[in-house]
Design an enzyme around this catalytic site. Structure first.
Site, PDB file in Angstrom:
ATOM      1  N   THR A  12      92.525  52.875 -22.619  1.00  0.00           N
ATOM      2  CA  THR A  12      91.145  52.438 -22.494  1.00  0.00           C
ATOM      3  C   THR A  12      90.720  51.794 -23.813  1.00  0.00           C
ATOM      4  O   THR A  12      91.339  52.013 -24.862  1.00  0.00           O
ATOM      5  CB  THR A  12      90.233  53.629 -22.138  1.00  0.00           C
ATOM      6  N   GLU A  13      89.695  50.942 -23.763  1.00  0.00           N
ATOM      7  CA  GLU A  13      89.149  50.274 -24.951  1.00  0.00           C
ATOM      8  C   GLU A  13      90.168  49.378 -25.654  1.00  0.00           C
ATOM      9  O   GLU A  13      90.198  49.314 -26.885  1.00  0.00           O
ATOM     10  CB  GLU A  13      88.578  51.307 -25.942  1.00  0.00           C
ATOM     11  N   LYS A  16      90.461  45.043 -21.791  1.00  0.00           N
ATOM     12  CA  LYS A  16      90.821  44.507 -20.477  1.00  0.00           C
ATOM     13  C   LYS A  16      89.784  43.503 -19.989  1.00  0.00           C
ATOM     14  O   LYS A  16      90.137  42.464 -19.429  1.00  0.00           O
ATOM     15  CB  LYS A  16      90.952  45.629 -19.451  1.00  0.00           C
ATOM     16  N   SER A  42      83.341  53.237 -14.136  1.00  0.00           N
ATOM     17  CA  SER A  42      82.513  54.350 -14.606  1.00  0.00           C
ATOM     18  C   SER A  42      81.972  53.990 -15.984  1.00  0.00           C
ATOM     19  O   SER A  42      82.596  53.236 -16.731  1.00  0.00           O
ATOM     20  CB  SER A  42      83.315  55.652 -14.661  1.00  0.00           C
ATOM     21  N   ASN A 176      95.552  41.269 -27.606  1.00  0.00           N
ATOM     22  CA  ASN A 176      94.124  41.254 -27.911  1.00  0.00           C
ATOM     23  C   ASN A 176      93.903  41.900 -29.270  1.00  0.00           C
ATOM     24  O   ASN A 176      94.195  43.080 -29.467  1.00  0.00           O
ATOM     25  CB  ASN A 176      93.333  42.000 -26.834  1.00  0.00           C
ATOM     26  N   GLU A 211      82.022  38.859 -26.346  1.00  0.00           N
ATOM     27  CA  GLU A 211      81.623  38.665 -24.953  1.00  0.00           C
ATOM     28  C   GLU A 211      80.923  37.335 -24.736  1.00  0.00           C
ATOM     29  O   GLU A 211      80.865  36.835 -23.611  1.00  0.00           O
ATOM     30  CB  GLU A 211      80.711  39.807 -24.489  1.00  0.00           C
TER      31      GLU A 211
END
Length: 228
Positions: A12-13, A16, A42, A176, A211
């Site tokens: 996670t983190e 993605k 979630s 990334n 973003e």
């Protein structure tokens, strides 16, 4: 013929959603009708329009066909925890058939469909099933997002191995830069390129307010390896 891809991460983190946004932007630049699908999310906030997940909103924004939120994200949970825990707590079981039904709907509308998972490869959706089970059921080619940081080589190789052992196609991977590149950054990338049996689609740099950046330019969709 529609192209379908599943985006997973080494953890996670690891970015993605950043990578998924970049992929959708690249698909749009290539003239493809494309959409993003986040079947389970979630960690969401209540808005005037209802419960909304930031990752799913990013996919909706970067798709170039009009989609209502529920089409992008049918299972939305507020608590930022594993889906199998929060779904049980809320008595809202996650049905693999419902995930597939949403996939079928989007397949009718686009040429290029990206599905983003939750967490890492084996994120549980229930006591019986993980996200990996559903991807295997759907036989989706996989794109692996590797957050470049200490430990990423081990996590990436392990994830790639279990994907391939499941009989799934690892179509490519994305580097990334989740932190500022350190002095061994080039060696990390070189090792990953040697050890991962899939093409590198590109490297997304560490950017402020990522973003809001145009990210498609960093990826090469043509490098995606078709199923052999």
């Amino acid at each position: 013929m529609i192209e379908r891809w599943f985006v997973t991460g080494t953890d996670t983190e690891v970015g993605k959603t950043v990578a998924s946004s970049a992929l959708l932007q690249a698909a749009r630049a290539a003239g493809l009708r494309c959409a993003g699908y986040k079947p389970v999310a979630s960690g969401s906030e209540m808005t005037a329009d209802g419960l909304r997940n930031a990752d799913a909103l990013a996919l909706q924004k970067n798709s170039n066909v009009p989609l209502v939120y529920a089409e992008v994200n049918p299972y939305t949970f507020a608590e930022p925890t594993s889906p199998h825990i929060v779904s049980l707590a809320e008595n809202r079981p996650i049905a693999l058939a419902q995930l597939s039904a949403g996939l079928r709907q989007l397949e009718q509308r686009v040429d290029w469909l990206l599905v983003e998972g939750a967490g890492g490869w084996f994120t549980p959706l229930s006591e019986q099933h993980t996200f990996a089970d559903w991807v295997q059921q759907e036989q989706l080619p996989v794109i692996l997002v590797v957050g470049i940081k200490l430990g990423c080589i081990n996590h990436a190789v392990l994830t790639a191995q279990v994907i391939q052992q499941a009989g799934l196609h690892l179509a490519g991977w994305i580097a990334n830069d989740v932190t500022e590149p350190g002095k061994r950054h080039a060696e990390y990338l070189a090792t990953l390129r040697r050890m991962l049996q899939a093409p590198l689609l590109g490297e997304i740099p560490h950017l402020p307010q990522i973003e809001q950046q145009a990210l498609g330019q960093y990826l090469d969709l043509a490098a995606l390896q078709a199923r052999g």
